[in-house]
Design a protein around this motif. Structure first.
Motif, PDB file in Angstrom:
ATOM      1  N   GLY A 140       0.792  -1.217   0.000  1.00  0.00           N
ATOM      2  CA  GLY A 140       0.000   0.000   0.000  1.00  0.00           C
ATOM      3  C   GLY A 140       0.821   1.262   0.000  1.00  0.00           C
ATOM      4  O   GLY A 140       0.283   2.352   0.177  1.00  0.00           O
ATOM      5  N   VAL A 141       2.131   1.148  -0.240  1.00  0.00           N
ATOM      6  CA  VAL A 141       2.979   2.339  -0.288  1.00  0.00           C
ATOM      7  C   VAL A 141       2.848   3.017  -1.648  1.00  0.00           C
ATOM      8  O   VAL A 141       2.416   2.418  -2.634  1.00  0.00           O
ATOM      9  CB  VAL A 141       4.458   1.987  -0.008  1.00  0.00           C
ATOM     10  CG1 VAL A 141       4.593   1.358   1.371  1.00  0.00           C
ATOM     11  CG2 VAL A 141       5.026   1.060  -1.070  1.00  0.00           C
ATOM     12  N   GLY A 142       3.247   4.288  -1.693  1.00  0.00           N
ATOM     13  CA  GLY A 142       3.134   5.046  -2.937  1.00  0.00           C
ATOM     14  C   GLY A 142       3.957   4.473  -4.062  1.00  0.00           C
ATOM     15  O   GLY A 142       3.561   4.519  -5.235  1.00  0.00           O
ATOM     16  N   LEU A 143       5.132   3.914  -3.733  1.00  0.00           N
ATOM     17  CA  LEU A 143       5.999   3.315  -4.744  1.00  0.00           C
ATOM     18  C   LEU A 143       5.322   2.175  -5.477  1.00  0.00           C
ATOM     19  O   LEU A 143       5.591   1.939  -6.664  1.00  0.00           O
ATOM     20  CB  LEU A 143       7.280   2.808  -4.066  1.00  0.00           C
ATOM     21  CG  LEU A 143       8.292   2.081  -4.947  1.00  0.00           C
ATOM     22  CD1 LEU A 143       8.882   3.017  -6.004  1.00  0.00           C
ATOM     23  CD2 LEU A 143       9.404   1.464  -4.092  1.00  0.00           C
ATOM     24  N   GLY A 144       4.418   1.470  -4.792  1.00  0.00           N
ATOM     25  CA  GLY A 144       3.776   0.314  -5.401  1.00  0.00           C
ATOM     26  C   GLY A 144       2.498   0.623  -6.154  1.00  0.00           C
ATOM     27  O   GLY A 144       1.914  -0.277  -6.768  1.00  0.00           O
ATOM     28  N   MET A 145       2.052   1.881  -6.141  1.00  0.00           N
ATOM     29  CA  MET A 145       0.810   2.228  -6.815  1.00  0.00           C
ATOM     30  C   MET A 145       1.029   2.397  -8.312  1.00  0.00           C
ATOM     31  O   MET A 145       2.142   2.637  -8.769  1.00  0.00           O
ATOM     32  CB  MET A 145       0.232   3.506  -6.211  1.00  0.00           C
ATOM     33  CG  MET A 145      -0.231   3.345  -4.785  1.00  0.00           C
ATOM     34  SD  MET A 145      -1.000   4.862  -4.146  1.00  0.00           S
ATOM     35  CE  MET A 145      -1.582   4.271  -2.556  1.00  0.00           C
ATOM     36  N   LYS A 146      -0.019   2.276  -9.070  1.00  0.00           N
ATOM     37  CA  LYS A 146       0.027   2.459 -10.524  1.00  0.00           C
ATOM     38  C   LYS A 146      -1.041   3.474 -10.902  1.00  0.00           C
ATOM     39  O   LYS A 146      -2.226   3.144 -10.896  1.00  0.00           O
ATOM     40  CB  LYS A 146      -0.194   1.127 -11.235  1.00  0.00           C
ATOM     41  CG  LYS A 146       0.908   0.112 -10.956  1.00  0.00           C
ATOM     42  CD  LYS A 146       0.672  -1.185 -11.698  1.00  0.00           C
ATOM     43  CE  LYS A 146       1.818  -2.160 -11.529  1.00  0.00           C
ATOM     44  NZ  LYS A 146       2.180  -2.443 -10.130  1.00  0.00           N
ATOM     45  N   PRO A 147      -0.668   4.717 -11.237  1.00  0.00           N
ATOM     46  CA  PRO A 147       0.701   5.236 -11.213  1.00  0.00           C
ATOM     47  C   PRO A 147       1.180   5.476  -9.788  1.00  0.00           C
ATOM     48  O   PRO A 147       0.377   5.529  -8.861  1.00  0.00           O
ATOM     49  CB  PRO A 147       0.583   6.553 -11.980  1.00  0.00           C
ATOM     50  CG  PRO A 147      -0.822   7.006 -11.703  1.00  0.00           C
ATOM     51  CD  PRO A 147      -1.649   5.750 -11.664  1.00  0.00           C
ATOM     52  N   GLU A 148       2.496   5.645  -9.634  1.00  0.00           N
ATOM     53  CA  GLU A 148       3.056   5.920  -8.320  1.00  0.00           C
ATOM     54  C   GLU A 148       2.476   7.219  -7.755  1.00  0.00           C
ATOM     55  O   GLU A 148       2.137   8.135  -8.505  1.00  0.00           O
ATOM     56  CB  GLU A 148       4.581   6.009  -8.403  1.00  0.00           C
ATOM     57  CG  GLU A 148       5.235   4.696  -8.812  1.00  0.00           C
ATOM     58  CD  GLU A 148       6.735   4.810  -8.974  1.00  0.00           C
ATOM     59  OE1 GLU A 148       7.313   5.867  -8.615  1.00  0.00           O
ATOM     60  OE2 GLU A 148       7.355   3.840  -9.467  1.00  0.00           O
ATOM     61  N   ALA A 149       2.359   7.272  -6.433  1.00  0.00           N
ATOM     62  CA  ALA A 149       1.802   8.459  -5.772  1.00  0.00           C
ATOM     63  C   ALA A 149       2.654   8.776  -4.555  1.00  0.00           C
ATOM     64  O   ALA A 149       3.062   7.863  -3.829  1.00  0.00           O
ATOM     65  CB  ALA A 149       0.356   8.207  -5.358  1.00  0.00           C
ATOM     66  N   TYR A 150       2.913  10.071  -4.329  1.00  0.00           N
ATOM     67  CA  TYR A 150       3.797  10.457  -3.235  1.00  0.00           C
ATOM     68  C   TYR A 150       3.212  11.621  -2.456  1.00  0.00           C
ATOM     69  O   TYR A 150       2.237  12.258  -2.876  1.00  0.00           O
ATOM     70  CB  TYR A 150       5.186  10.792  -3.782  1.00  0.00           C
ATOM     71  CG  TYR A 150       5.849   9.581  -4.402  1.00  0.00           C
ATOM     72  CD1 TYR A 150       6.295   8.548  -3.603  1.00  0.00           C
ATOM     73  CD2 TYR A 150       6.000   9.477  -5.787  1.00  0.00           C
ATOM     74  CE1 TYR A 150       6.879   7.417  -4.163  1.00  0.00           C
ATOM     75  CE2 TYR A 150       6.586   8.353  -6.351  1.00  0.00           C
ATOM     76  CZ  TYR A 150       7.026   7.324  -5.530  1.00  0.00           C
ATOM     77  OH  TYR A 150       7.599   6.204  -6.085  1.00  0.00           O
ATOM     78  N   LEU A 151       3.821  11.898  -1.305  1.00  0.00           N
ATOM     79  CA  LEU A 151       3.323  12.916  -0.393  1.00  0.00           C
ATOM     80  C   LEU A 151       3.535  14.320  -0.940  1.00  0.00           C
ATOM     81  O   LEU A 151       4.526  14.593  -1.617  1.00  0.00           O
ATOM     82  CB  LEU A 151       4.019  12.782   0.965  1.00  0.00           C
ATOM     83  CG  LEU A 151       3.741  11.481   1.726  1.00  0.00           C
ATOM     84  CD1 LEU A 151       4.664  11.368   2.928  1.00  0.00           C
ATOM     85  CD2 LEU A 151       2.277  11.425   2.163  1.00  0.00           C
ATOM     86  N   LYS A 152       2.610  15.201  -0.596  1.00  0.00           N
ATOM     87  CA  LYS A 152       2.700  16.611  -0.968  1.00  0.00           C
ATOM     88  C   LYS A 152       2.316  17.449   0.248  1.00  0.00           C
ATOM     89  O   LYS A 152       1.653  16.954   1.174  1.00  0.00           O
ATOM     90  CB  LYS A 152       1.793  16.915  -2.155  1.00  0.00           C
ATOM     91  CG  LYS A 152       0.332  16.643  -1.915  1.00  0.00           C
ATOM     92  CD  LYS A 152      -0.484  16.837  -3.172  1.00  0.00           C
ATOM     93  CE  LYS A 152      -1.980  16.654  -2.926  1.00  0.00           C
ATOM     94  NZ  LYS A 152      -2.307  15.323  -2.373  1.00  0.00           N
TER      95      LYS A 152
END
Length: 283
Positions: A246-258
C-alpha cells in the motif's frame, strides 16, 4: 505498561498511561526512557510505583518520541510478502538490514518535512521495538526475551534518494522527521502475539495500508536474532521491522506525499499516530 514522553521537543519528560487512559508524569522516578534507563533495569523498577500517586499531565500536551536518543536505529526492508510483490522485488532469503539516523526520530504527531527538491517521499506504517538488554549472537528461540517493548514507526522514505541516487538506501531514510515513533512504548508483557497484530495507514482519510504482522517474511524473533549476528545491539537501540503493501511506490501510477497531506496510522494495541506533511523551511 504504556510509556510516553511528553512535553516540548527537546524537553520531554517520562510518563505512563494509567488505567483510565490518562497520562501520569514519571519525572520524579526516572530521568528518561533512554539507553541508561533500559540498561539499568528501569522497567522493573516502574512496576512498583502507585500510578494514582503520580501527577496528571494535560490531555493536550505534545507527545514526543517514546524512546529517547537511541544509540542505533536499524530497519528491515521488504519484510512483508505482499509489499515485496507490489514493488516487483524478489522475496528476500535473509533479512535486509539498513540504518536510519537517530536524528530522524520525531514525535508521533509532529509534522513530517519534505526535503528540498523531494518529489517521491513515501509512507510506511511499521511495527518497531526497543532492545532491553545487550543482544549479541542471540538464538531465535530466546530473542523475544531481549525486547523491552513495541511501538509504531512511520518509516518515511524518499524514493528518489533511496533508489535513484548512487549509494545505499540510507540516503532516502535519514532525513529529519523521517522516523516518527510512538505514541506509546508498550511493554512486551502486554503483547500476547506479536505476529498477529493488525496495522494500517490512512492518507487524507483513505485507508491504503491494511495488513497484519502475520504477513511478515521474517518474524520479530528472527529479525533480532539475525541482526545480532552482525552487530551487538545495546539497551535502548530500536529496530523497525518492515511495511505491508500500500505504499506510494507500489501504486500504478506511483503516488507520493505533498504539502498538506495527512497520514494517520496505527498498530493494534499500540495506539495511533497522525502527521501533516510540510515542506522543508516552511515548518
Amino acid at each position: 505498561m504504556k510509556l510516553v514522553r511528553h512535553g516540548q521537543a527537546g524537553q520531554e519528560r517520562p510518563g505512563i498511561i494509567d488505567a483510565q487512559g490518562q497520562i501520569r508524569d514519571l519525572g520524579d522516578h526516572c530521568k528518561d526512557f533512554d539507553p541508561a534507563f533500559f540498561a539499568g533495569d528501569g522497567l522493573r523498577q516502574l512496576k512498583t510505583i502507585d500510578l494514582q500517586s503520580l501527577p496528571l499531565v494535560g490531555a493536550d500536551t505534545r507527545l514526543g518520541p517514546c524512546v529517547a536518543r537511541p544509540g542505533t536505529f536499524l530497519a528491515i526492508g521488504l519484510n512483508y510478502v505482499q509489499h515485496a510483490i507490489e514493488t516487483n522485488a524478489p522475496i528476500p532469503t535473509d533479512p535486509i538490514i539498513f540504518s536510519k539516523a537517530p536524528s530522524c526520530v520525531s514525535g508521533p504527531n509532529d509534522p513530517v518535512l519534505l526535503p528540498k527538491g523531494s518529489t517521491k517521499t513515501d509512507w510506511e506504517v511499521e511495527l518497531a521495538f526497543v532492545v532491553g538488554k545487550r543482544a549479541h549472537y542471540v538464538e531465535e528461540s530466546e530473542a523475544l526475551d531481549y525486547i523491552a517493548g513495541y511501538f509504531i514507526c512511520n518509516d518515511v522514505s524518499e524514493r528518489e534518494f533511496q533508489l535513484e541516487r548512487s549509494g545505499q538506501w540510507q540516503k532516502g531514510k535519514m532525513f529529519p522527521t523521517f522516523g516518527p515513533i510512538g505514541p506509546w512504548l508498550v511493554t512486551s508483557d502486554e503483547i500476547a502475539d506479536v505476529q498477529n497484530l493488525g496495522l494500517w495507514l490512512e492518507l487524507n482519510g483513505k485507508r491504503i495500508q491494511n495488513s497484519s504482522t502475520s504477513d511478515m517474511i521474517f518474524s520479530i524473533a528472527k529479525i533480532l536474532s539475525d541482526t545480532s549476528q552482525y552487530v551487538a545491539l545495546e539497551p535502548g537501540d530500536i529496530i523497525t521491522t518492515g511495511t505491508p503493501p500500500g505504499v506510494g511506490l507500489g501504486m500504478k501510477p506511483e503516488a507520493y506525499l505533498k504539502p498538506g497531506d495527512v497520514m494517520r496510522l496505527g498498530v493494534e494495541g499500540l495506539g495511533v499516530q497522525e502527521q501533516r506533511v510540510v515542506r522543508w523551511g516552511e515548518q
